[in-house]
Design an enzyme around this catalytic site. Structure first.
Site, mmCIF file in Angstrom:
data_model
loop_
_atom_site.group_PDB
_atom_site.id
_atom_site.type_symbol
_atom_site.label_atom_id
_atom_site.label_comp_id
_atom_site.label_asym_id
_atom_site.label_seq_id
_atom_site.Cartn_x
_atom_site.Cartn_y
_atom_site.Cartn_z
ATOM 1 N N SER A 17 0.813 -1.229 0.000
ATOM 2 C CA SER A 17 0.000 0.000 0.000
ATOM 3 C C SER A 17 0.843 1.275 0.000
ATOM 4 C CB SER A 17 -0.963 0.004 1.188
ATOM 5 O OG SER A 17 -1.979 -0.956 0.987
ATOM 6 N N THR A 62 -6.224 -3.680 7.369
ATOM 7 C CA THR A 62 -6.196 -5.051 6.875
ATOM 8 C C THR A 62 -6.244 -6.013 8.059
ATOM 9 O OG1 THR A 62 -5.094 -6.537 5.314
ATOM 10 C CG2 THR A 62 -3.652 -5.166 6.676
ATOM 11 N N LYS A 66 -10.260 -5.586 10.411
ATOM 12 C CA LYS A 66 -11.365 -5.077 9.581
ATOM 13 C C LYS A 66 -12.694 -5.023 10.326
ATOM 14 C CE LYS A 66 -9.355 -6.542 5.193
ATOM 15 N NZ LYS A 66 -9.630 -5.897 3.925
ATOM 16 N N GLY A 126 -12.685 -19.709 3.248
ATOM 17 C CA GLY A 126 -12.275 -18.787 4.305
ATOM 18 C C GLY A 126 -13.416 -17.900 4.757
ATOM 19 N N ALA A 127 -13.491 -17.661 6.063
ATOM 20 C CA ALA A 127 -14.574 -16.852 6.629
ATOM 21 C C ALA A 127 -14.012 -15.728 7.500
ATOM 22 C CB ALA A 127 -15.516 -17.743 7.434
ATOM 23 N N VAL A 130 -11.731 -10.582 4.964
ATOM 24 C CA VAL A 130 -12.136 -10.121 3.634
ATOM 25 C C VAL A 130 -13.373 -10.883 3.137
ATOM 26 C CG1 VAL A 130 -10.742 -11.698 2.182
ATOM 27 C CG2 VAL A 130 -11.173 -9.359 1.402
#
Length: 272
Positions: A17, A62, A66, A126-127, A130
């Site tokens: 970033s 990130t 989040k 995935g949970a 994101v």
């Protein structure tokens, strides 16, 4: 006075970033800097206070913050409200606002490239942080059936409370059921540089499957490479990363920055 921005997360050293945003600051002649902010849970309140005190203009968020950052905001809006996941923080009328640009990033990077989403059967692996953004971007793009699987099943159940249309696929059935999906998205950190990788057999996927990895460092994870060698359509997480950053940049600076070849080359160089 130089405007300061940053990104918080843990681990965070792999983030590109700062490269992305500092490139755009230079390109548009903005007196600003963007840096990595090493963070622990106890630091969240102080970091948000710095935005309120205008020591920072805004931050990206990130893993694993989040969801945790939401308690420090005055209001979450738009896709952040729909997902319960925040990746961008800004100050508006002296209020701390939580936004989500990941949904836009996913749609702009991948779903505009996929024909006839309404006929597709999608799987999210995935949970975590994101995953709500992946679910919403799939829904907005019209994917007809969306399933999710995770090593810890409780996390899937939690997401199903927010997105009641979700189908939960038990983790131990994944290898056998993977052949039924047209779009597979890795929303875990498995494959991230220096971390663990999948211990799964992906050879059972459809011939015309589309595999999307939300990871961009490395550009080609082990699973990405296996499927690529099989001739499957694969995407890494770099485009999503760029597009979500583009929207964050716009929210902070009211400039929609160009994604040019020089930027792509710079990012690719950093990932080699």
């Amino acid at each position: 006075m130089k405007r300061k921005f940053g990104i918080i997360g843990n681990p965070i050293k792999h983030s590109l970033s700062p490269v992305l945003h500092n490139y755009w600051f230079d390109k548009y002649g903005i007196d600003a800097s963007y840096s990595i902010i090493e963070t622990e849970d106890k630091d969240l309140k102080d970091i948000v206070k710095k935005i309120k005190d205008r020591e920072l203009v805004g931050i990206n968020v990130t893993l694993p913050y989040k969801q945790k950052i939401i308690n420090q905001t005055d209001r979450i809006v738009n896709d952040a409200k729909l997902t319960g996941s925040v990746n961008t923080i800004l100050l508006d009328n002296n209020k701390i606002i939580g936004e989500n640009t990941d949904v836009f990033g996913l749609q702009a990077a991948y779903f505009k490239e996929i024909d006839n989403c309404a006929s597709k059967n999608g799987l999210i692996i995935g949970a975590g942080g994101v995953s709500p953004s992946v679910i919403l971007s799939m829904q907005k793009s019209g994917v007809k059936k969306i399933s999710i699987t995770n090593r810890t099943n409780e996390k899937c159940i939690f997401l199903k409370k927010k997105f009641n249309f979700l189908n939960i696929l038990p983790w131990d059935k994944l290898e056998n059921e993977i052949k039924n999906f047209d779009i597979i998205i890795n929303a875990t950190s498995l494959g991230l540089k220096g971390g663990e990788d999948f211990n799964l057999n992906f050879s059972n996927t459809k011939r015309d499957v589309i595999y999307i990895d939300t990871i961009y460092n490395p550009l080609e994870t082990k699973t990405y490479n296996i499927l690529k060698e099989q001739g499957k359509k694969v995407f890494n997480g770099l485009d999503m990363f760029i597009y979500q950053g583009q929207k964050s940049f716009y929210l902070w600076n009211k400039i929609n920055p160009e994604i040019d070849n020089e930027l792509i080359e710079l990012l690719n160089t950093k990932l080699k």
